[in-house]
Design an enzyme around this catalytic site. Structure first.
Site, PDB file in Angstrom:
ATOM      1  CB  CYS A  14     -11.714  -8.959  -6.323  1.00 15.50           C
ATOM      2  SG  CYS A  14     -10.292  -8.642  -5.268  1.00 15.50           S
ATOM      3  CG  HIS A  72     -13.340  -5.234  -6.865  1.00 22.28           C
ATOM      4  ND1 HIS A  72     -13.509  -5.428  -5.520  1.00 22.28           N
ATOM      5  CD2 HIS A  72     -12.020  -5.449  -7.119  1.00 22.28           C
ATOM      6  CE1 HIS A  72     -12.343  -5.746  -4.979  1.00 22.28           C
ATOM      7  NE2 HIS A  72     -11.427  -5.765  -5.929  1.00 22.28           N
ATOM      8  CG  ASN A  96      -9.351  -4.853  -2.957  1.00 19.46           C
ATOM      9  OD1 ASN A  96     -10.403  -5.462  -2.763  1.00 19.46           O
ATOM     10  ND2 ASN A  96      -8.491  -5.174  -3.912  1.00 19.46           N
TER      11      ASN A  96
HETATM   12  O1  UT7 Z   1      -8.550  -6.511  -6.283  1.00 21.55           O
HETATM   13  C1  UT7 Z   1      -8.047  -6.770  -7.566  1.00 21.55           C
HETATM   14  C2  UT7 Z   1      -6.599  -6.940  -7.567  1.00 21.55           C
HETATM   15  N1  UT7 Z   1      -5.785  -5.806  -7.266  1.00 21.55           N
HETATM   16  C3  UT7 Z   1      -5.706  -4.720  -8.041  1.00 21.55           C
HETATM   17  O2  UT7 Z   1      -6.478  -4.499  -8.919  1.00 21.55           O
HETATM   18  C4  UT7 Z   1      -4.548  -3.774  -7.789  1.00 21.55           C
HETATM   19  C5  UT7 Z   1      -3.984  -3.313  -9.091  1.00 21.55           C
HETATM   20  N2  UT7 Z   1      -2.754  -2.563  -8.980  1.00 21.55           N
HETATM   21  C6  UT7 Z   1      -2.640  -1.341  -8.367  1.00 21.55           C
HETATM   22  O3  UT7 Z   1      -3.611  -0.834  -7.834  1.00 21.55           O
HETATM   23  C7  UT7 Z   1      -1.313  -0.628  -8.457  1.00 21.55           C
HETATM   24  O4  UT7 Z   1      -0.457  -1.356  -9.272  1.00 21.55           O
HETATM   25  C8  UT7 Z   1      -0.655  -0.389  -7.056  1.00 21.55           C
HETATM   26  C9  UT7 Z   1      -1.419   0.694  -6.321  1.00 21.55           C
HETATM   27  C10 UT7 Z   1      -0.637  -1.667  -6.265  1.00 21.55           C
HETATM   28  C11 UT7 Z   1       0.778   0.104  -7.269  1.00 21.55           C
HETATM   29  O5  UT7 Z   1       0.796   1.283  -8.044  1.00 21.55           O
HETATM   30  P1  UT7 Z   1       1.855   1.433  -9.237  1.00 21.55           P
HETATM   31  O6  UT7 Z   1       1.680   2.792  -9.777  1.00 21.55           O
HETATM   32  O7  UT7 Z   1       1.618   0.272 -10.175  1.00 21.55           O
HETATM   33  O8  UT7 Z   1       3.252   1.345  -8.490  1.00 21.55           O
HETATM   34  P2  UT7 Z   1       4.458   0.334  -8.749  1.00 21.55           P
HETATM   35  O9  UT7 Z   1       4.124  -1.010  -8.208  1.00 21.55           O
HETATM   36  O10 UT7 Z   1       4.856   0.407 -10.197  1.00 21.55           O
HETATM   37  O11 UT7 Z   1       5.580   0.975  -7.874  1.00 21.55           O
HETATM   38  C12 UT7 Z   1       6.148   2.272  -8.183  1.00 21.55           C
HETATM   39  C13 UT7 Z   1       7.200   2.617  -7.159  1.00 21.55           C
HETATM   40  C14 UT7 Z   1       8.214   1.518  -6.906  1.00 21.55           C
HETATM   41  O12 UT7 Z   1       9.459   2.120  -6.681  1.00 21.55           O
HETATM   42  P3  UT7 Z   1      10.570   2.150  -7.842  1.00 21.55           P
HETATM   43  O13 UT7 Z   1      10.859   0.718  -8.190  1.00 21.55           O
HETATM   44  O14 UT7 Z   1       9.948   2.905  -8.969  1.00 21.55           O
HETATM   45  O15 UT7 Z   1      11.711   2.868  -7.187  1.00 21.55           O
HETATM   46  C15 UT7 Z   1       7.749   0.867  -5.639  1.00 21.55           C
HETATM   47  O16 UT7 Z   1       8.805   0.280  -4.911  1.00 21.55           O
HETATM   48  O17 UT7 Z   1       6.585   2.868  -5.894  1.00 21.55           O
HETATM   49  C16 UT7 Z   1       7.195   2.048  -4.890  1.00 21.55           C
HETATM   50  N3  UT7 Z   1       6.141   1.653  -3.945  1.00 21.55           N
HETATM   51  C17 UT7 Z   1       5.805   2.394  -2.883  1.00 21.55           C
HETATM   52  N4  UT7 Z   1       6.280   3.566  -2.406  1.00 21.55           N
HETATM   53  C18 UT7 Z   1       5.694   4.075  -1.288  1.00 21.55           C
HETATM   54  C19 UT7 Z   1       5.342   0.560  -3.990  1.00 21.55           C
HETATM   55  N5  UT7 Z   1       4.476   0.576  -2.961  1.00 21.55           N
HETATM   56  C20 UT7 Z   1       4.755   1.707  -2.259  1.00 21.55           C
HETATM   57  C21 UT7 Z   1       4.185   2.281  -1.098  1.00 21.55           C
HETATM   58  N6  UT7 Z   1       4.691   3.455  -0.648  1.00 21.55           N
HETATM   59  N7  UT7 Z   1       3.160   1.704  -0.445  1.00 21.55           N
END
Ligand code: UT7
Length: 334
Positions: free
Chosen positions: A117, A259, A289
Site C-alpha cells: 500500500c 491511502h 482498498n
Molecule cells: O492496506 C493496509 C492494510 N490493511 C488495513 O489497514 C486494514 C486494517 N484493519 C481493518 O480495517 C479492520 O481490522 C477490519 C475491517 C479488517 C476488521 O475490523 P475489526 O473491527 O478489526 O473486526 P475483527 O477482525 O476484530 O472482527 C470482529 C468480528 C469477529 O467475530 P468474533 O470473533 O468477534 O465473533 C469476526 O469473525 O467480526 C467478524 N468478522 C466479520 N463478520 C461479518 C470479520 N469479518 C467479517 C465480515 N462480516 N466480513
C-alpha cells in the site's frame, strides 16, 4: 541537488477502474457477511474487479496514458517508468516492461517496486530522487493492482476489503524557479512485523504446489486488528514528519489524500493531523482498498473535479504490508 530552483513537479494525473462493480450485497451472497457489517467498519460499499484477462499492465497502461495526455508529455520524453505493484502480470519480467511497450516509452528505464500500500509513495520518492540527482527529467509513476487475483474469496475477513484499479502521475524536472512540486518525502519500514500482512506461498521460499493450493496459502492473510493500530500510528507519524520537513504546519495543509484502507483509519489520521474531513479526499466507498493504486486514484479524482487547485498544499500518506509507510507533501501546480 544544490540548485535551489530545482524541483520535481507533478504535471499530470491519470486513473483507470475496471467496469465490474462488486457490492457488499454481492459479497453477502458469497461469504457470511453483510453491508451492515462492512460499511460501518470500513466505509466500503463496493469495489471494482478486473475482467477475465484484464491485467495490471492493461490497467497501468490506461492510467499512464491519461497521465501523459494530461501532462502534455510525449511517450518518448519519459526517461523513467516506476510501477508500484504487488500483483504483477507475471513474476518475470517486471510488468513495467510490458507497460513500456503499450505506451511506447522507448527511452525509459523501467522497473517495478513492491511496497504494497506504500508502493506509490515509495515510487514517487524514487522519481523525486532521480530528478533531483539529474538522472531523469520526466518520470511516469504508476500504482496498479489486481488484488482480486490474490484475494481469498472464501475468507470474509479479507475479501471485503480489496479492489482493482490503477492511478498514475507524471513527474518532471523544473529549474524555472517554481514554488510548486514535491516539498518533502518521508518513508519507513519495519520488517519485523512482516507476518501481520503477508502471502505465504507462491514465492521462491514456498513455490506453488498442489499442497499450497489446497491449503489456500497463495492468498493475502492479515491480522486486521493489529494492523489497524499500526496504520493509524505510523501514517499519522510520517505525515507529521513530512509536513515539518516541508517547513509547514498542520493548518497549512489544504488536502490530505490518504491511502484508502479503512475510513476509520483515515478519520483517525485526519484528526491527529488537525484536518477536518472536508479537507480529506476519500473514494474508498466505491473502490475499496486498491493497495498501490489508491492514492493516485483518489488524487486524480480530486484534481479532475477541481477540488485540488494550483497553490494547494497536498499531503499524501500511506501504510501497508512490510510493514511500510510513507508521506509526501506537494504544492500543487506546474
Ligand atoms: O492496506 C493496509 C492494510 N490493511 C488495513 O489497514 C486494514 C486494517 N484493519 C481493518 O480495517 C479492520 O481490522 C477490519 C475491517 C479488517 C476488521 O475490523 P475489526 O473491527 O478489526 O473486526 P475483527 O477482525 O476484530 O472482527 C470482529 C468480528 C469477529 O467475530 P468474533 O470473533 O468477534 O465473533 C469476526 O469473525 O467480526 C467478524 N468478522 C466479520 N463478520 C461479518 C470479520 N469479518 C467479517 C465480515 N462480516 N466480513
Amino acid at each position: 541537488m544544490n540548485n535551489p530552483n530545482l524541483r520535481a513537479v507533478l504535471t499530470g494525473t491519470g486513473a483507470y477502474l475496471p467496469a465490474k462493480r462488486l457490492t457488499n450485497d454481492d459479497l453477502s451472497r458469497m461469504v457470511d457477511t453483510s453491508d451492515e457489517w462492512i460499511y460501518p467498519r470500513t466505509g466500503i460499499r463496493s469495489r471494482r474487479i478486473a475482467a477475465e484477462g484484464e491485467n495490471v499492465s492493461d490497467m497501468a497502461a490506461a492510467a499512464g496514458r491519461q497521465a501523459l495526455e494530461n501532462a502534455g508529455a510525449r511517450p518518448e520524453e519519459i526517461d523513467l517508468l516506476v510501477l508500484a505493484t504487488i500483483t504483477p502480470d507475471t513474476p518475470l519480467p517486471a510488468s513495467s516492461c510490458l507497460v513500456q511497450t503499450r505506451l511506447g516509452l522507448s527511452n525509459a528505464t523501467c522497473f517495478d517496486i513492491a511496497a504494497a500500500c506504500s508502493g506509490f509513495i515509495y515510487a514517487l520518492d524514487v522519481a523525486r530522487q532521480y530528478i533531483l540527482s539529474g538522472a531523469a527529467r520526466k518520470v511516469l509513476v504508476v500504482g496498479a493492482e489486481k488484488m482480486s487475483a490474490i484475494t481469498d474469496w472464501t475468507d470474509r475477513t479479507t475479501c471485503i476489503l480489496f479492489g482493482d484499479g490503477a492511478g498514475a502521475v507524471v513527474v518532471e524536472r523544473s529549474e524555472g524557479g517554481t514554488q510548486n512540486g514535491i516539498l518533502s518525502s518521508a518513508t519507513g519500514t519495519d520488517g519485523t512485523l512482516a507476518p501481520l500482512l503477508h502471502i505465504e506461498a507462491g514465492g521462491s521460499a514456498m513455490p506453488t504446489t498442489a499442497e499450497t493450493l489446497a491449503a489456500r496459502k497463495g492468498f493475502v492473510r492479515m491480522d486486521g486488528h493489529t494492523i489497524f493500530k499500526y496504520a493509524v500510528r505510523n501514517m499519522a507519524g510520517i505525515a507529521d514528519k513530512a509536513v515539518t520537513d516541508a517547513g509547514l504546519r498542520h493548518e497549512d495543509i489544504d488536502w490530505l489524500v490518504p491511502h484508502q484502507a479503512n475510513m476509520r483509519i483515515i478519520q483517525a489520521v485526519a484528526k491527529t493531523m488537525d484536518l477536518g474531513m472536508e479537507k480529506v479526499v476519500t473514494n474508498i466507498e466505491n473502490t475499496g482498498n486498491t493497495t498501490a493504486a489508491s492514492i493516485p486514484l483518489a488524487l486524480h479524482e480530486a484534481v479532475s473535479d477541481g477540488r485540488i487547485k494550483d497553490g494547494d498544499n497536498v499531503l499524501f500518506a500511506s501504510f501497508g504490508a512490510g510493514l511500510t509507510w510513507g508521506a509526501t507533501v506537494v504544492r500543487w501546480g506546474r
